[in-house]
Design a protein around this motif. Structure first.
Motif, PDB file in Angstrom:
ATOM      1  N   ALA A   1       0.824  -1.219   0.000  1.00 30.69           N
ATOM      2  CA  ALA A   1       0.000   0.000   0.000  1.00 30.69           C
ATOM      3  C   ALA A   1       0.855   1.265   0.000  1.00 30.69           C
ATOM      4  O   ALA A   1       0.357   2.358  -0.299  1.00 30.69           O
ATOM      5  CB  ALA A   1      -0.933  -0.002   1.207  1.00 30.69           C
ATOM      6  N   MET A   2       2.133   1.125   0.336  1.00 30.48           N
ATOM      7  CA  MET A   2       3.043   2.272   0.371  1.00 30.48           C
ATOM      8  C   MET A   2       4.295   1.958  -0.454  1.00 30.48           C
ATOM      9  O   MET A   2       5.370   1.726   0.099  1.00 30.48           O
ATOM     10  CB  MET A   2       3.423   2.609   1.815  1.00 30.48           C
ATOM     11  CG  MET A   2       2.261   3.048   2.677  1.00 30.48           C
ATOM     12  SD  MET A   2       2.761   3.452   4.383  1.00 30.48           S
ATOM     13  CE  MET A   2       3.003   1.788   5.055  1.00 30.48           C
ATOM     14  N   PRO A   3       4.162   1.920  -1.779  1.00 36.82           N
ATOM     15  CA  PRO A   3       5.295   1.557  -2.636  1.00 36.82           C
ATOM     16  C   PRO A   3       6.487   2.505  -2.515  1.00 36.82           C
ATOM     17  O   PRO A   3       7.617   2.118  -2.817  1.00 36.82           O
ATOM     18  CB  PRO A   3       4.687   1.601  -4.047  1.00 36.82           C
ATOM     19  CG  PRO A   3       3.503   2.496  -3.921  1.00 36.82           C
ATOM     20  CD  PRO A   3       2.952   2.251  -2.563  1.00 36.82           C
ATOM     21  N   TRP A   4       6.244   3.725  -2.085  1.00 35.04           N
ATOM     22  CA  TRP A   4       7.321   4.696  -1.922  1.00 35.04           C
ATOM     23  C   TRP A   4       8.198   4.371  -0.705  1.00 35.04           C
ATOM     24  O   TRP A   4       9.342   4.802  -0.608  1.00 35.04           O
ATOM     25  CB  TRP A   4       6.754   6.108  -1.752  1.00 35.04           C
ATOM     26  CG  TRP A   4       5.672   6.189  -0.705  1.00 35.04           C
ATOM     27  CD1 TRP A   4       4.330   6.010  -0.892  1.00 35.04           C
ATOM     28  CD2 TRP A   4       5.852   6.426   0.695  1.00 35.04           C
ATOM     29  NE1 TRP A   4       3.651   6.133   0.300  1.00 35.04           N
ATOM     30  CE2 TRP A   4       4.560   6.396   1.289  1.00 35.04           C
ATOM     31  CE3 TRP A   4       6.953   6.683   1.500  1.00 35.04           C
ATOM     32  CZ2 TRP A   4       4.372   6.592   2.660  1.00 35.04           C
ATOM     33  CZ3 TRP A   4       6.768   6.875   2.857  1.00 35.04           C
ATOM     34  CH2 TRP A   4       5.488   6.842   3.418  1.00 35.04           C
ATOM     35  N   LEU A   5       7.667   3.564   0.229  1.00 40.51           N
ATOM     36  CA  LEU A   5       8.417   3.182   1.411  1.00 40.51           C
ATOM     37  C   LEU A   5       9.168   1.885   1.110  1.00 40.51           C
ATOM     38  O   LEU A   5       8.799   0.800   1.543  1.00 40.51           O
ATOM     39  CB  LEU A   5       7.465   3.000   2.601  1.00 40.51           C
ATOM     40  CG  LEU A   5       8.120   2.874   3.997  1.00 40.51           C
ATOM     41  CD1 LEU A   5       8.885   4.153   4.335  1.00 40.51           C
ATOM     42  CD2 LEU A   5       7.078   2.593   5.056  1.00 40.51           C
ATOM     43  N   ASN A   6      10.245   2.016   0.337  1.00 42.60           N
ATOM     44  CA  ASN A   6      11.014   0.839  -0.071  1.00 42.60           C
ATOM     45  C   ASN A   6      12.340   0.767   0.671  1.00 42.60           C
ATOM     46  O   ASN A   6      12.615   1.576   1.572  1.00 42.60           O
ATOM     47  CB  ASN A   6      11.239   0.872  -1.586  1.00 42.60           C
ATOM     48  CG  ASN A   6      11.850   2.191  -2.039  1.00 42.60           C
ATOM     49  OD1 ASN A   6      12.789   2.695  -1.441  1.00 42.60           O
ATOM     50  ND2 ASN A   6      11.289   2.767  -3.093  1.00 42.60           N
ATOM     51  N   THR A   7      13.159  -0.179   0.302  1.00 44.72           N
ATOM     52  CA  THR A   7      14.437  -0.393   0.983  1.00 44.72           C
ATOM     53  C   THR A   7      15.313   0.849   0.958  1.00 44.72           C
ATOM     54  O   THR A   7      15.954   1.197   1.959  1.00 44.72           O
ATOM     55  CB  THR A   7      15.193  -1.562   0.321  1.00 44.72           C
ATOM     56  OG1 THR A   7      14.418  -2.754   0.455  1.00 44.72           O
ATOM     57  CG2 THR A   7      16.548  -1.777   0.971  1.00 44.72           C
ATOM     58  N   TRP A   8      15.309   1.555  -0.151  1.00 46.57           N
ATOM     59  CA  TRP A   8      16.187   2.711  -0.306  1.00 46.57           C
ATOM     60  C   TRP A   8      15.717   3.884   0.549  1.00 46.57           C
ATOM     61  O   TRP A   8      16.545   4.515   1.227  1.00 46.57           O
ATOM     62  CB  TRP A   8      16.244   3.111  -1.787  1.00 46.57           C
ATOM     63  CG  TRP A   8      16.536   1.931  -2.669  1.00 46.57           C
ATOM     64  CD1 TRP A   8      15.652   1.238  -3.447  1.00 46.57           C
ATOM     65  CD2 TRP A   8      17.783   1.244  -2.810  1.00 46.57           C
ATOM     66  NE1 TRP A   8      16.271   0.186  -4.072  1.00 46.57           N
ATOM     67  CE2 TRP A   8      17.579   0.166  -3.710  1.00 46.57           C
ATOM     68  CE3 TRP A   8      19.064   1.451  -2.284  1.00 46.57           C
ATOM     69  CZ2 TRP A   8      18.608  -0.705  -4.073  1.00 46.57           C
ATOM     70  CZ3 TRP A   8      20.081   0.582  -2.641  1.00 46.57           C
ATOM     71  CH2 TRP A   8      19.846  -0.471  -3.525  1.00 46.57           C
ATOM     72  N   THR A   9      14.428   4.183   0.517  1.00 41.13           N
ATOM     73  CA  THR A   9      13.931   5.308   1.318  1.00 41.13           C
ATOM     74  C   THR A   9      14.024   4.997   2.811  1.00 41.13           C
ATOM     75  O   THR A   9      14.341   5.881   3.610  1.00 41.13           O
ATOM     76  CB  THR A   9      12.469   5.640   0.946  1.00 41.13           C
ATOM     77  OG1 THR A   9      11.647   4.461   1.098  1.00 41.13           O
ATOM     78  CG2 THR A   9      12.369   6.138  -0.480  1.00 41.13           C
ATOM     79  N   ILE A  10      13.753   3.744   3.174  1.00 43.52           N
ATOM     80  CA  ILE A  10      13.863   3.354   4.587  1.00 43.52           C
ATOM     81  C   ILE A  10      15.306   3.520   5.061  1.00 43.52           C
ATOM     82  O   ILE A  10      15.568   4.003   6.164  1.00 43.52           O
ATOM     83  CB  ILE A  10      13.404   1.895   4.791  1.00 43.52           C
ATOM     84  CG1 ILE A  10      11.897   1.776   4.569  1.00 43.52           C
ATOM     85  CG2 ILE A  10      13.758   1.408   6.199  1.00 43.52           C
ATOM     86  CD1 ILE A  10      11.374   0.360   4.593  1.00 43.52           C
ATOM     87  N   GLY A  11      16.263   3.137   4.195  1.00 49.72           N
ATOM     88  CA  GLY A  11      17.674   3.277   4.551  1.00 49.72           C
ATOM     89  C   GLY A  11      18.073   4.723   4.761  1.00 49.72           C
ATOM     90  O   GLY A  11      18.776   5.046   5.734  1.00 49.72           O
ATOM     91  N   VAL A  12      17.629   5.586   3.870  1.00 45.63           N
ATOM     92  CA  VAL A  12      17.964   7.010   3.982  1.00 45.63           C
ATOM     93  C   VAL A  12      17.363   7.603   5.256  1.00 45.63           C
ATOM     94  O   VAL A  12      18.033   8.334   6.002  1.00 45.63           O
ATOM     95  CB  VAL A  12      17.457   7.785   2.746  1.00 45.63           C
ATOM     96  CG1 VAL A  12      17.595   9.291   2.968  1.00 45.63           C
ATOM     97  CG2 VAL A  12      18.222   7.361   1.504  1.00 45.63           C
ATOM     98  N   VAL A  13      16.101   7.266   5.507  1.00 44.41           N
ATOM     99  CA  VAL A  13      15.432   7.763   6.716  1.00 44.41           C
ATOM    100  C   VAL A  13      16.151   7.264   7.973  1.00 44.41           C
ATOM    101  O   VAL A  13      16.340   8.013   8.937  1.00 44.41           O
ATOM    102  CB  VAL A  13      13.948   7.314   6.744  1.00 44.41           C
ATOM    103  CG1 VAL A  13      13.318   7.618   8.097  1.00 44.41           C
ATOM    104  CG2 VAL A  13      13.164   8.016   5.642  1.00 44.41           C
ATOM    105  N   ALA A  14      16.579   6.007   7.954  1.00 42.61           N
ATOM    106  CA  ALA A  14      17.279   5.424   9.099  1.00 42.61           C
ATOM    107  C   ALA A  14      18.574   6.172   9.386  1.00 42.61           C
ATOM    108  O   ALA A  14      18.884   6.493  10.543  1.00 42.61           O
ATOM    109  CB  ALA A  14      17.567   3.950   8.844  1.00 42.61           C
ATOM    110  N   VAL A  15      19.325   6.476   8.335  1.00 43.58           N
ATOM    111  CA  VAL A  15      20.595   7.192   8.502  1.00 43.58           C
ATOM    112  C   VAL A  15      20.354   8.592   9.066  1.00 43.58           C
ATOM    113  O   VAL A  15      21.070   9.045   9.973  1.00 43.58           O
ATOM    114  CB  VAL A  15      21.341   7.269   7.153  1.00 43.58           C
ATOM    115  CG1 VAL A  15      22.519   8.236   7.243  1.00 43.58           C
ATOM    116  CG2 VAL A  15      21.833   5.891   6.739  1.00 43.58           C
ATOM    117  N   VAL A  16      19.348   9.270   8.549  1.00 39.42           N
ATOM    118  CA  VAL A  16      19.027  10.633   9.027  1.00 39.42           C
ATOM    119  C   VAL A  16      18.622  10.602  10.498  1.00 39.42           C
ATOM    120  O   VAL A  16      19.055  11.439  11.300  1.00 39.42           O
ATOM    121  CB  VAL A  16      17.900  11.254   8.176  1.00 39.42           C
ATOM    122  CG1 VAL A  16      17.425  12.570   8.791  1.00 39.42           C
ATOM    123  CG2 VAL A  16      18.381  11.499   6.749  1.00 39.42           C
TER     124      VAL A  16
END
Length: 252
Positions: free
Chosen positions: A204-219
């Protein structure tokens, strides 16, 4: 998912985990004792992960081995093995150990909580009467205890350079995911979607993928650790250390 049984499990697990961490904090003082606690957490996590094979075989005379038992398909699979490797490592005063211990504290703890909070197997079969479902939750609980104990037992320090550790663990996820997905494709075994590199974890949230989750985690890790370092003397903060390294480079 999120029925009364699930909620009770999460509450009871959180209380027991917190209680055990407090007890270990006050009663386990020696390095040898701390190492044993970490090892017990890591080994119990691995044993629980594979316990369904033994239970199935004893119950029915046969056991089905799925991909998760043979390959690190999900992030928690990798976190489990990193925890075991760290617990068995005797030399802890090196950069390699610090990198993965710090990264596991952040990434492993979050992955463990997600694994309990949004457990796909429990969602498909919401009962704790099935050992395969229960052991999945229990193994996440024991892993969370271990990842948090890395901080409680003073195996890691909270600092901005934890960001580099988190990046290393995330890169390991990506390398593993690419390897497993490529192997399965080459062997015509279907798509395991290892590390969610092929499809987002939440459709339901295709924008919340491995790459965006990784970036958010680092921030998030950078923001939290930077705030924590404000309690340190200025000369011990990350930007001061970077400035010193930069000046040393110019001197050479």
């Amino acid at each position: 998912m999120f029925n009364l049984t699930h909620i009770l499990y999460m509450v009871i697990s959180a209380v027991i985990t917190a209680g055990l961490l407090v007890l270990c904090r006050y009663f386990v003082k020696t390095d040898k004792g701390k190492a044993r606690v970490l090892k017990a957490s890591a080994i119990s996590t691995v044993l629980l992960h594979y316990s369904s094979l033994w239970v199935d075989y004893i119950s029915t005379g046969s056991a089905e081995v799925n991909s998760v038992m043979l390959f690190a398909v999900y992030p928690c699979n990798i976190c489990m093995w990193i925890l075991l490797a760290l617990s068995l490592c005797k030399k802890r005063d090196n950069v390699f150990y610090a990198l993965f211990a710090e990264g596991l504290f952040w990434v492993g703890t979050v992955c463990g909580f997600i694994g309990i909070f949004i457990n796909e197997n429990y969602g498909n079969n919401p009962t704790l009467a099935d050992w395969d479902i229960l052991k999945g939750l229990l193994s996440h609980s024991t892993m969370i205890f271990g990842t948090i104990y890395l901080l409680v037992g003073k195996f890691v320090k909270i600092r901005v350079f934890n960001v580099l550790s988190v990046v290393c663990v995330l890169l390991l996820f990506i390398v593993d995911g690419l390897f497993v997905n490529t192997l399965f494709k080459a062997c015509d075994l279907g798509s395991p979607n290892s590390m969610y590199l092929q499809e987002a974890p939440f459709p339901a949230m295709p924008w919340l993928n491995t790459w965006t989750i990784g970036v958010v985690a680092v921030v998030i890790v950078f923001s939290v650790t930077a705030l924590c370092e404000l309690s340190l003397p200025k000369e011990e903060r990350w930007y001061t250390k970077l400035k010193k390294l930069k000046n040393k480079g110019k001197e050479k």
